[in-house]
Design an enzyme around this catalytic site. Structure first.
Site, PDB file in Angstrom:
ATOM      1  N   GLU A  30       8.730   3.501  25.707  1.00  0.00           N
ATOM      2  CA  GLU A  30       9.265   3.441  23.976  1.00  0.00           C
ATOM      3  C   GLU A  30       9.597   1.482  24.368  1.00  0.00           C
ATOM      4  O   GLU A  30       9.104   1.119  23.299  1.00  0.00           O
ATOM      5  CB  GLU A  30       9.685   3.558  23.275  1.00  0.00           C
ATOM      6  CG  GLU A  30       8.681   5.119  22.837  1.00  0.00           C
ATOM      7  CD  GLU A  30       9.407   6.617  22.905  1.00  0.00           C
ATOM      8  OE1 GLU A  30       9.886   6.586  22.948  1.00  0.00           O
ATOM      9  OE2 GLU A  30       8.726   7.395  22.646  1.00  0.00           O
ATOM     10  N   GLY A  55       5.887  12.653  24.515  1.00  0.00           N
ATOM     11  CA  GLY A  55       5.437  12.771  22.757  1.00  0.00           C
ATOM     12  C   GLY A  55       4.294  13.618  22.655  1.00  0.00           C
ATOM     13  O   GLY A  55       3.602  14.070  21.351  1.00  0.00           O
ATOM     14  N   ASN A  99      17.095  12.470  24.859  1.00  0.00           N
ATOM     15  CA  ASN A  99      16.930  10.987  24.204  1.00  0.00           C
ATOM     16  C   ASN A  99      16.325  10.942  22.813  1.00  0.00           C
ATOM     17  O   ASN A  99      15.518  12.197  22.286  1.00  0.00           O
ATOM     18  CB  ASN A  99      16.229  10.441  25.055  1.00  0.00           C
ATOM     19  CG  ASN A  99      15.498   9.644  24.481  1.00  0.00           C
ATOM     20  OD1 ASN A  99      16.312   8.985  23.081  1.00  0.00           O
ATOM     21  ND2 ASN A  99      14.051   8.619  24.597  1.00  0.00           N
ATOM     22  N   GLU A 109       8.759   9.650  33.710  1.00  0.00           N
ATOM     23  CA  GLU A 109       8.279  10.124  32.742  1.00  0.00           C
ATOM     24  C   GLU A 109       6.684   9.280  32.495  1.00  0.00           C
ATOM     25  O   GLU A 109       6.653   8.315  31.957  1.00  0.00           O
ATOM     26  CB  GLU A 109       9.121   9.677  31.370  1.00  0.00           C
ATOM     27  CG  GLU A 109      10.296   9.950  31.073  1.00  0.00           C
ATOM     28  CD  GLU A 109      10.832  10.204  30.007  1.00  0.00           C
ATOM     29  OE1 GLU A 109      10.547  10.716  29.596  1.00  0.00           O
ATOM     30  OE2 GLU A 109      10.670   9.092  29.138  1.00  0.00           O
ATOM     31  N   LYS A 157      16.159   9.507  20.439  1.00  0.00           N
ATOM     32  CA  LYS A 157      15.335   8.434  20.108  1.00  0.00           C
ATOM     33  C   LYS A 157      15.803   7.347  18.514  1.00  0.00           C
ATOM     34  O   LYS A 157      16.948   7.785  18.207  1.00  0.00           O
ATOM     35  CB  LYS A 157      13.861   8.708  19.522  1.00  0.00           C
ATOM     36  CG  LYS A 157      12.984   9.194  21.201  1.00  0.00           C
ATOM     37  CD  LYS A 157      11.956   9.377  21.213  1.00  0.00           C
ATOM     38  CE  LYS A 157      11.338  10.718  22.075  1.00  0.00           C
ATOM     39  NZ  LYS A 157      10.063   9.843  22.748  1.00  0.00           N
ATOM     40  N   SER A 213       7.730  15.593  27.506  1.00  0.00           N
ATOM     41  CA  SER A 213       7.092  17.189  26.878  1.00  0.00           C
ATOM     42  C   SER A 213       7.781  18.190  26.798  1.00  0.00           C
ATOM     43  O   SER A 213       6.631  19.694  27.239  1.00  0.00           O
ATOM     44  CB  SER A 213       5.807  17.656  26.397  1.00  0.00           C
ATOM     45  OG  SER A 213       4.587  16.049  25.281  1.00  0.00           O
ATOM     46  N   HIS A 261      13.079   2.546  29.110  1.00  0.00           N
ATOM     47  CA  HIS A 261      11.794   3.744  28.339  1.00  0.00           C
ATOM     48  C   HIS A 261      10.747   3.119  28.671  1.00  0.00           C
ATOM     49  O   HIS A 261      10.605   1.618  28.301  1.00  0.00           O
ATOM     50  CB  HIS A 261      12.709   4.295  27.301  1.00  0.00           C
ATOM     51  CG  HIS A 261      11.980   5.474  27.338  1.00  0.00           C
ATOM     52  ND1 HIS A 261      11.416   5.555  25.689  1.00  0.00           N
ATOM     53  CD2 HIS A 261      12.358   6.279  27.290  1.00  0.00           C
ATOM     54  CE1 HIS A 261      10.540   6.927  25.894  1.00  0.00           C
ATOM     55  NE2 HIS A 261      11.168   7.798  26.467  1.00  0.00           N
TER      56      HIS A 261
END
Ligand code: PEP
Length: 266
Positions: A109, A183, A15, A177, A17, A223, A107
């Site tokens: 985010e 991150g 991904n 996730e 992003k 991560s 996701h």
């Protein structure tokens, strides 16, 4: 569950992003594919997919097709609607026309940065399946959820909501996730990841039956890098990884794709 006979091909998904414009995307995929070619990577044994920004999809699709690179293409989001006055949205059918195989839905985010709730994630999941895309349904608990309810409760609820309106036999991929791991450099322990992925598979089994649950790939994301990937992927209910930050470094992503070499070397 009798999943002994079903082999799930591991999926290594990157991904990107909001990184890499379409010119950088071409250079990145070329480097990645050359590295994997040099390493004689077998895409049939370990599937590789990249999820670039929307503006890169056409360029990457053209490159994959012209150079016959058996890497799969994914998008990072999709509209729940099919066509019409939805400024800024992208329909699942448009993605399918670009030979996009996968699309991320839910996701963290998007859930946290754009206020997407379970209902919207379910509508996006349904739209993706309706156009022949495979949704990669992202689920995961925040640090507060983990403390208050343990690791599995929220991801299982999110999964149940996302698949509520799906026809049985729909092909999906699930990505566990933990939000606190994305991150941050702090990946979940392999044991925690395995236990939540097992709970997610069990929940799918309750809704769709054991065959579909055995067929469905459950990924871990948060991560992941070339140092920790092999320990995560040796676990029985984890069938791949969704990689964010480390996927925009072509050499590092290539090392992650070749995680089996790390196992052999260890
Ligand atoms: C992600 O964004 O899906 C992700 C897993 O990010 P990272 O690998 O950077 O934690």
């Amino acid at each position: 569950m009798n999943d002994q006979q079903i082999t799930r091909v591991p999926l290594i998904a990157g991904n990107w992003k909001m990184n890499l414009d379409h010119l950088q995307a071409i250079a990145h995929v070329q480097k990645l594919s050359w590295t994997l070619k040099d390493a004689r990577h077998d895409y049939g044994e370990v599937e590789v997919a990249v999820f670039p920004p929307f503006t890169d999809l056409r360029s990457v699709q053209t490159l994959l097709s012209a150079d016959r690179i058996p890497m799969k293409l994914g998008a990072q989001d999709v509209s729940p609607n099919s066509v019409g006055a939805y400024t800024g949205d992208i329909a699942a059918s448009f993605l399918a026309k670009l030979e996009t195989s996968y699309v991320l839905v839910g996701h963290s985010e998007r859930r946290h940065g754009h206020g997407e709730d379970d209902q919207l994630v379910a509508a996006k999941t349904k739209a993706a399946v309706g156009s022949g895309l495979v949704p990669v349904i992202c689920v995961g608990e925040t640090a507060e959820d983990l403390e208050e309810r343990g690791a599995a409760a929220v991801p299982v609820e999110q999964l149940n909501a996302a698949v509520a309106a799906l026809p049985k036999d729909s092909e999906i991929v699930i990505a566990y996730e933990p939000v606190w791991a994305i991150g941050t450099g702090n990946s979940a322990t392999p044991e925690q990841a395995e236990s939540v992925c097992a709970a997610l598979r069990h929940s799918l089994e309750e809704k769709f039956g054991s065959e579909q649950a055995s067929r469905t790939r459950v990924l871990y994301g948060g991560s992941v890098n070339s140092q920790n990937v092999a320990s995560i992927l040796r676990l029985p209910n984890i069938d791949g990884v969704l990689v964010g930050g480390a996927s925009i470094d072509s050499q590092e992503f290539a090392r992650i794709v070749q995680y089996r070499k790390h196992v052999t070397a260890a």
